[in-house]
Motif scaffolding. Structure first.
Motif, short mmCIF file in Angstrom:
data_model
loop_
_atom_site.label_atom_id
_atom_site.label_comp_id
_atom_site.label_asym_id
_atom_site.label_seq_id
_atom_site.Cartn_x
_atom_site.Cartn_y
_atom_site.Cartn_z
N THR A 278 -5.04 -1.02 14.21
CA THR A 278 -5.25 0.35 13.73
C THR A 278 -3.94 1.12 13.67
O THR A 278 -3.65 1.81 12.68
N GLU A 279 -3.12 0.99 14.69
CA GLU A 279 -1.83 1.71 14.70
C GLU A 279 -0.88 1.17 13.64
O GLU A 279 -0.15 1.94 13.01
N ARG A 280 -0.88 -0.14 13.43
CA ARG A 280 -0.05 -0.71 12.36
C ARG A 280 -0.50 -0.16 11.01
O ARG A 280 0.32 0.18 10.16
N PHE A 281 -1.80 -0.09 10.82
CA PHE A 281 -2.36 0.41 9.57
C PHE A 281 -1.96 1.88 9.37
O PHE A 281 -1.50 2.26 8.29
N ARG A 282 -2.14 2.70 10.39
CA ARG A 282 -1.79 4.12 10.30
C ARG A 282 -0.30 4.29 9.96
O ARG A 282 0.06 5.09 9.12
N HIS A 283 0.53 3.51 10.63
CA HIS A 283 1.97 3.59 10.39
C HIS A 283 2.33 3.19 8.95
O HIS A 283 3.13 3.85 8.29
N GLU A 284 1.72 2.13 8.49
CA GLU A 284 2.03 1.61 7.14
C GLU A 284 1.46 2.48 6.03
O GLU A 284 2.12 2.69 5.00
N PHE A 285 0.24 2.99 6.21
CA PHE A 285 -0.45 3.66 5.11
C PHE A 285 -0.64 5.16 5.31
O PHE A 285 -1.19 5.83 4.44
N GLY A 286 -0.23 5.70 6.44
CA GLY A 286 -0.24 7.14 6.63
C GLY A 286 -1.58 7.76 6.95
O GLY A 286 -1.73 8.98 6.86
N GLY A 287 -2.56 6.97 7.31
CA GLY A 287 -3.88 7.48 7.65
C GLY A 287 -4.82 6.34 7.94
O GLY A 287 -4.43 5.17 7.84
N LEU A 288 -6.06 6.70 8.27
CA LEU A 288 -7.06 5.69 8.61
C LEU A 288 -8.29 5.73 7.72
O LEU A 288 -8.94 4.71 7.53
N THR A 289 -8.64 6.90 7.20
CA THR A 289 -9.87 7.00 6.43
C THR A 289 -9.63 6.65 4.96
O THR A 289 -8.51 6.72 4.46
N CYS A 290 -10.71 6.34 4.30
CA CYS A 290 -10.64 6.09 2.87
C CYS A 290 -10.08 7.31 2.15
O CYS A 290 -9.23 7.18 1.26
N ARG A 291 -10.52 8.47 2.54
CA ARG A 291 -10.01 9.70 1.91
C ARG A 291 -8.52 9.89 2.15
O ARG A 291 -7.80 10.32 1.25
N ASP A 292 -8.04 9.58 3.36
CA ASP A 292 -6.60 9.64 3.62
C ASP A 292 -5.85 8.79 2.62
O ASP A 292 -4.83 9.21 2.07
N LEU A 293 -6.36 7.59 2.40
CA LEU A 293 -5.67 6.68 1.49
C LEU A 293 -5.84 7.10 0.03
O LEU A 293 -4.92 6.91 -0.77
N GLN A 294 -6.99 7.67 -0.32
CA GLN A 294 -7.15 8.18 -1.68
C GLN A 294 -6.06 9.20 -1.99
O GLN A 294 -5.43 9.14 -3.06
N VAL A 295 -5.84 10.12 -1.07
CA VAL A 295 -4.81 11.15 -1.28
C VAL A 295 -3.44 10.51 -1.36
O VAL A 295 -2.64 10.83 -2.24
N LYS A 296 -3.15 9.59 -0.46
CA LYS A 296 -1.85 8.93 -0.46
C LYS A 296 -1.64 8.08 -1.71
O LYS A 296 -0.57 8.10 -2.29
N PHE A 297 -2.67 7.38 -2.14
CA PHE A 297 -2.53 6.46 -3.26
C PHE A 297 -2.68 7.14 -4.62
O PHE A 297 -2.12 6.69 -5.60
N ALA A 298 -3.48 8.21 -4.68
CA ALA A 298 -3.82 8.79 -5.99
C ALA A 298 -3.71 10.32 -6.04
O ALA A 298 -4.06 10.92 -7.04
N GLY A 299 -3.25 10.93 -4.95
CA GLY A 299 -2.98 12.35 -4.98
C GLY A 299 -4.13 13.29 -4.68
O GLY A 299 -3.93 14.50 -4.57
N ARG A 300 -5.34 12.76 -4.57
CA ARG A 300 -6.49 13.61 -4.28
C ARG A 300 -7.65 12.72 -3.84
O ARG A 300 -7.57 11.50 -3.90
N THR A 301 -8.75 13.36 -3.41
CA THR A 301 -9.94 12.59 -3.05
C THR A 301 -10.85 12.46 -4.27
O THR A 301 -10.76 13.25 -5.22
#
Length: 176
Positions: free
Chosen positions: A118-141
């Motif tokens: 989980t910590e490796r994932f958070r460090h690499e991708f900047g969050g844990l939830t699908c919504r966190d990654l949606q924002v990181k990957f595509a700018g919004r939810t």
């Protein structure tokens, strides 16, 4: 490993040492391909791990059961990223507490491994939830229950969810 020799009798053969890094790379490639082409990130992670190192640990039933974890759980986005969920399930299948041993403690070694992932994932991708990654990957939810929103997310994220799935599969194989 058992095989049939030239006489048709069963014989034992030691498997050659396979480099963990090579297996991890195989899992990475498989998970990337599966997510990019078929979707359902937890299933992609679990299938890749099963096919590289977890055939005796991860069952088809486990892969099937993970289906609802996709998209942060039921495509709602609010829960843990499905790729990470798949990785956590894989680690639990390998290290988790057996049903007949519920009375024997919490199984802290598995929790420790899951925390590390989980910590490796958070460090690499900047969050844990699908919504966190949606924002990181595509700018919004996105509302993944709306077909237009789902399509827009697919276009905007590119191969980033495949990358997350692949990276989790790699890490899990390294941790097995």
């Amino acid at each position: 490993m058992q095989f049939r020799n030239e006489d048709g009798a069963m014989a034992n053969q030691e498997l050659p040492d396979i480099d963990t890094a090579d297996l991890a790379e195989q899992a990475y490639q498989k998970a990337f391909h599966y997510e990019l082409n078929f979707g359902c990130c937890p299933q992609c992670v679990l299938a890749a791990v099963k096919e590289t190192v977890g055939g005796d640990v991860i069952s088809d039933g486990t892969i099937k059961a993970s289906h609802g974890l996709s998209g942060g759980g039921a495509l709602c986005g609010e829960g843990v990223c499905g790729a990470l969920s798949g990785g956590l399930v894989a680690l639990g299948a390998k290290r988790g507490r057996d049903a007949d041993k519920l009375h024997r403690g919490r199984g802290m070694a598995n929790f420790q491994a899951c925390k590390e992932l989980t910590e490796r994932f958070r460090h690499e991708f900047g969050g844990l939830t699908c919504r966190d990654l949606q924002v990181k990957f595509a700018g919004r939810t996105y509302d993944m229950w709306d077909k237009d929103e789902y399509a827009a997310f697919g276009k905007e994220r590119g191969d980033r969810c495949a990358e997350a799935s692949a990276q989790v599969a790699r890490w899990v194989v390294e941790m097995f």
